[in-house]
Design a protein around this motif. Structure first.
Motif, PDB file in Angstrom:
ATOM      1  N   GLY A 313      -4.865  -6.480  -7.412  1.00 46.74           N
ATOM      2  CA  GLY A 313      -3.678  -5.645  -7.581  1.00 46.74           C
ATOM      3  C   GLY A 313      -3.342  -4.737  -6.418  1.00 46.74           C
ATOM      4  N   TYR A 314      -4.132  -4.792  -5.342  1.00 45.64           N
ATOM      5  CA  TYR A 314      -3.818  -3.984  -4.168  1.00 45.64           C
ATOM      6  C   TYR A 314      -2.810  -4.724  -3.294  1.00 45.64           C
ATOM      7  N   SER A 315      -1.784  -4.033  -2.861  1.00 49.85           N
ATOM      8  CA  SER A 315      -0.846  -4.630  -1.908  1.00 49.85           C
ATOM      9  C   SER A 315      -1.092  -3.992  -0.545  1.00 49.85           C
ATOM     10  N   SER A 316      -0.984  -4.786   0.502  1.00 45.37           N
ATOM     11  CA  SER A 316      -1.264  -4.288   1.848  1.00 45.37           C
ATOM     12  C   SER A 316      -0.416  -5.055   2.852  1.00 45.37           C
ATOM     13  N   PRO A 317       0.101  -4.373   3.880  1.00 49.78           N
ATOM     14  CA  PRO A 317       0.876  -5.067   4.903  1.00 49.78           C
ATOM     15  C   PRO A 317       0.005  -5.789   5.915  1.00 49.78           C
ATOM     16  N   SER A 318      -1.319  -5.610   5.825  1.00 49.96           N
ATOM     17  CA  SER A 318      -2.235  -6.096   6.866  1.00 49.96           C
ATOM     18  C   SER A 318      -2.212  -7.611   7.007  1.00 49.96           C
ATOM     19  N   THR A 319      -2.366  -8.046   8.258  1.00 47.48           N
ATOM     20  CA  THR A 319      -2.526  -9.471   8.550  1.00 47.48           C
ATOM     21  C   THR A 319      -3.828  -9.715   9.307  1.00 47.48           C
ATOM     22  N   GLY A 320      -4.694  -8.702   9.365  1.00 44.49           N
ATOM     23  CA  GLY A 320      -5.898  -8.842  10.174  1.00 44.49           C
ATOM     24  C   GLY A 320      -7.063  -8.036   9.654  1.00 44.49           C
TER      25      GLY A 320
END
Length: 382
Positions: A313-320
């Motif tokens: 349920g965590y949303s994150s913009p990370s791609t790395g």
């Protein structure tokens, strides 16, 4: 006269934004604080080089009393320009294929020095809204006639600003990071290069601080990975993160290097880095170029953690490898960090002014020394 400072500290504490320097003992991949041993997930030692004892031993064996020079004792323009400087800069050029390079005492020296030197009163700076404090300070110190912060990774707005302003300025400099230090997302550098090439008076400044060592076949960053290194006018990075050393660097044209040597105040008016630091940087840089296996492992554990958190349920913009857990409220971030530390993971809260009000978070910073079983345990606990 100290009452105003005391009052500001009180306000910071009231908002859970008061900081203090942690007392830590380092043990390889772990830190010990107040008797608790924790896996370090707050370090920028992305390749695990700083905690690699065998690497340090190999470097120390290469030193002699004559080559161990712990101080330059001068600025580079006086007597502080040792052979180690040119050897490191030559190595950077050979690795990257860049025409020239220049090494600085720190990433902060670099970012607060370049933009003031290359800007004038006919310059407009367009910066991504989330660039690092050092770049913001460099922009503030510059004589640029204007500065506009475009919305984070909003290339349509940037294109509109270029179209609107390119005739009114002698020079426009686009400023961005490749991987953003707090959100862990990345810039489409090829898109920025295409925008730059649309106008003859536009230059591009990219800080690869969190990508050097981590991305690209030789670990030279996102610009190498995206195949556009030669198209970036100011391609910068730091040695204090994945390269496990100290200092910053610029890859550029020869004319830009020569100009900065004559105009850049944070280069001219400071004692140069000690030669032994430069020697270690070159040693670590050469090793890191061959650590494709570490880069691959870092990407694997990062992807697994992002997937596991998303499933929870965590949303994150990370791609790395930099993964924020957003809490919004500073106190929630502090409490979550303390909870995870009790469970054996050294994670820290990031609060204003490092991030905007209302966007406090836990910043998980993964390294190649983190094991997959530790990632699985972390996912379960979170």
């Amino acid at each position: 006269m100290l009452d105003a400072y005391k009052e500001e500290l009180r306000r910071l504490e009231e908002k859970s934004n008061l900081r203090s320097l942690p007392e830590l003992t380092h043990r390889g991949r772990h830190v010990i604080r107040q008797g608790m041993r924790m896996l370090n997930l707050s370090s920028n030692d992305y390749l695990g080089l700083a905690s690699d004892l065998s690497l340090r031993k190999a470097f120390l064996e290469s030193l002699t009393p004559e080559s161990f020079l712990p101080s330059s004792s001068s600025s580079r323009l006086l007597t502080g320009n040792f052979t180690a400087n040119s050897q490191l800069e030559d190595r950077l050029c050979r690795l990257s294929g860049s025409e020239n390079s220049l090494v600085f005492n720190s990433g902060y020296h670099m970012n607060t020095g370049i933009l003031p030197a290359v800007s004038n009163r006919k310059t407009l700076i367009l910066s991504d809204k989330l660039v690092h404090a050092s770049l913001i300070d460099g922009i503030r110190l510059s004589p640029a006639a204007g500065h506009i912060r475009y919305r984070h990774r909003h290339y349509e707005q940037l294109e509109s600003l270029l179209r609107k302003n390119h005739r009114d300025y002698e020079r426009i400099i686009i400023v961005t990071e490749s991987i953003f230090s707090m959100d862990g997302d990345e810039t489409d550098l090829r898109k920025l290069v295409a925008l730059k090439k649309s106008y003859p008076n536009v230059m591009l400044y990219v800080d690869e601080a969190h990508a050097i060592g981590v991305r690209g076949a030789k670990g030279l960053g996102c610009a190498e990975e995206q195949g556009c290194m030669a198209d970036i006018d100011f391609l910068t990075g730091t040695f204090g993160k994945a390269i496990a050393s100290v200092g910053g660097y610029l890859l550029c044209r020869k004319v830009i290097r020569n100009y900065l040597v004559n105009k850049m105040r944070t280069l001219i008016f400071t004692t140069a880095l000690p030669p032994v630091n430069l020697m270690w940087t070159r040693f670590a840089l050469e090793k890191s170029a061959g650590y494709g296996d570490r880069r691959e492992h870092l990407q694997t554990v990062s992807r697994r953690l992002r997937e596991g958190l998303a499933a929870g349920g965590y949303s994150s913009p990370s791609t790395g490898h930099i993964i924020p857990l957003m809490t919004g409220d500073s106190r929630k971030a502090v409490l979550k960090a303390e909870e995870m530390q009790r469970k054996g993971f050294y994670m820290l809260p990031v609060r204003p002014p490092t991030v905007p009000e209302g966007t406090s978070r836990i910043r998980i910073s993964l390294t190649a020394s983190v094991r997959m079983e530790e990632i699985e345990n972390l996912i379960t606990l979170l």
